[in-house]
Design a protein around this motif. Structure first.
Motif: not given
Ligand code: HSE
Length: 400
Positions: A89-90, A92, A94, A113, A116-119, A317, A319
């Motif tokens: 996840l960190l 990017g 999914n 997370i 935050e990452k838009e995943i 991209h 969430n």
């Protein structure tokens, strides 16, 4: 092309490969793109397997490959699944997982997370196997205050209790049978002690209240003390014994519990047998809803995992908001929960009446030397206090 990596090539991981192959075209149509398995992470090699060339033993290969957009976690257990999923996840990527232990413990953090990452971090298969329940709670039922979720959330114990009911067998015999069929694991503790169902009801309760429900705080009782004699009494009353995981809203909080219950024929979960799971949901505006189906097993679980992959493909991209914060929900002490109780004791009927007042005596002609009875409705606390007055209580099972 959406390239994915599968962590763990056991029952679920190989099921995901099978589902992706079986329904390749329709899945591609629904996802808007083809899904390709680029890596399978496992400690073992699989000589002769069609996916043999995809197998890797080093997670770094997956974590460092920018082409991988989706990681499918099918290893089970908290570690190293947590470390791998968090790292994905960190980076990017999914993630979808079927791992209830991971979701119950770290769901809130992993969702944060992903946001935050838009995943996306999706986990439809973690509760109820192939039965849609996470997605309905997160989308279709969001107009409601969910006042109750009560489920048969463990297929292994439901199979065992069904077999005890239909064949009059003892617990140890049905456990051996469940193990020989591959339903129960060599170490069946998580299923038969209720720990598996506990993690699942913790996840469902977290989703409906939007806060962290710690599974360690849920009162959990398994089925190991249920005997063929209890089943005979249940039959005499036209009832069945089921392992329920339940969560009920009281004021601003919930109480949650996993325990065997005796259900009447009117109960919506009465007829849920064998390895099937079912989840009863009551919403304040919806009223009642039931979700029923294949709650475990390779393909049903893989079906839910692949549906998550499709959802991820449809929301690359972007969430999908899942409301589950790390703020802890203080569960209500289930000692306040009320029910009737079925009790077996070797005390006399007169002693039983002096302890509980009016009770309903249940007669089973072939059972002698003890008394079986139903109490009136009372809280757990009241039952505990009163039952201390019995000289020799053999069993007590909650009644719905
Ligand atoms: N052991 C679990 C069950 C598998 O029997 O339901 C699915 O979570």
């Amino acid at each position: 092309m959406i390239k994915i990596a599968i962590l763990g090539y056991g029952t679920i991981g190989s099921g995901v490969v099978e589902v992706l192959q079986t329904n390749k075209e329709s899945i591609a149509k629904r996802a808007g793109d083809e899904i390709e398995v680029k890596y399978i992470l496992d400690l073992r090699d699989f000589p002769g397997d069609p996916m043999e060339d995809k197998v890797v033993h080093d997670y770094d290969i997956i974590a460092n490959d920018d082409e991988i957009q989706v990681v499918v976690e099918a290893m089970g257990g908290v570690e190293p699944a947590y470390t791998f999923v968090k790292r994905a996840l960190l980076a990017g990527k999914n993630v979808t997982t079927s791992n209830k232990a991971l979701v119950a413990k770290h769901g809130a953090e992993l969702l944060a997370i992903a946001k935050e990452k838009e995943i996306n971090f999706l986990f439809e298969a973690s509760v109820g196997g192939g039965i849609p329940i996470i997605r309905p709670l997160n989308s279709s039922l969001t107009a409601d205050e969910i006042e109750e979720i009560t489920g048969i959330l463990n297929g292994t114990t439901n199979y065992m209790l069904s077999k005890m009911t239909f064949e009059g067998l003892e617990f140890d015999d049905v456990l051996k049978d469940a193990q020989s069929r591959g339903y129960a694991e060599a170490d069946p503790t998580a299923d038969i002690e209720g720990y598996d169902a506990c993690r699942k009801i913790a996840i469902l309760t977290s989703l409906v209240c939007g806060q962290q429900v710690d599974f360690e705080e849920i009162y959990t009782e398994g089925i190991t003390k249920i005997t063929a004699t209890d089943i005979k009494y249940a039959k005499a009353m036209g009832r069945v014994i089921k392992l329920l995981a339940t969560s009920k809203k009281v004021g601003d909080s919930y109480y949650a519990m996993v325990a065997p219950f005796m259900l009447s024929q009117q109960h919506p979960l009465f007829s849920v047998n064998d390895v099937f799971n079912a989840i009863f949901v009551h919403g304040n505006v919806l009223g009642d809803a039931m979700f029923y189906g294949s709650g475990a097993g390779k393909l049903p679980t893989a079906s839910a995992v692949v549906a998550d992959i499709v959802d991820i493909a449809k929301h690359l991209h972007r969430n999908i908001m899942i409301s589950w914060s790390s703020k802890k929900l203080n569960l209500i002490d289930c000692k306040k929960a009320e029910s009737r109780f079925f009790v077996r004791a070797t005390d006399s009927e007169a002693d039983v009446t002096s302890v509980f007042g009016d009770v309903e005596i249940i007669k089973v002609p072939e059972i002698t030397g003890e008394v079986g009875f139903l109490t009136g409705a009372m809280s757990e606390e009241e039952f505990e206090n009163k039952s201390a007055g019995l000289k020799n209580m053999l069993q007590r099972i909650r009644v719905e």
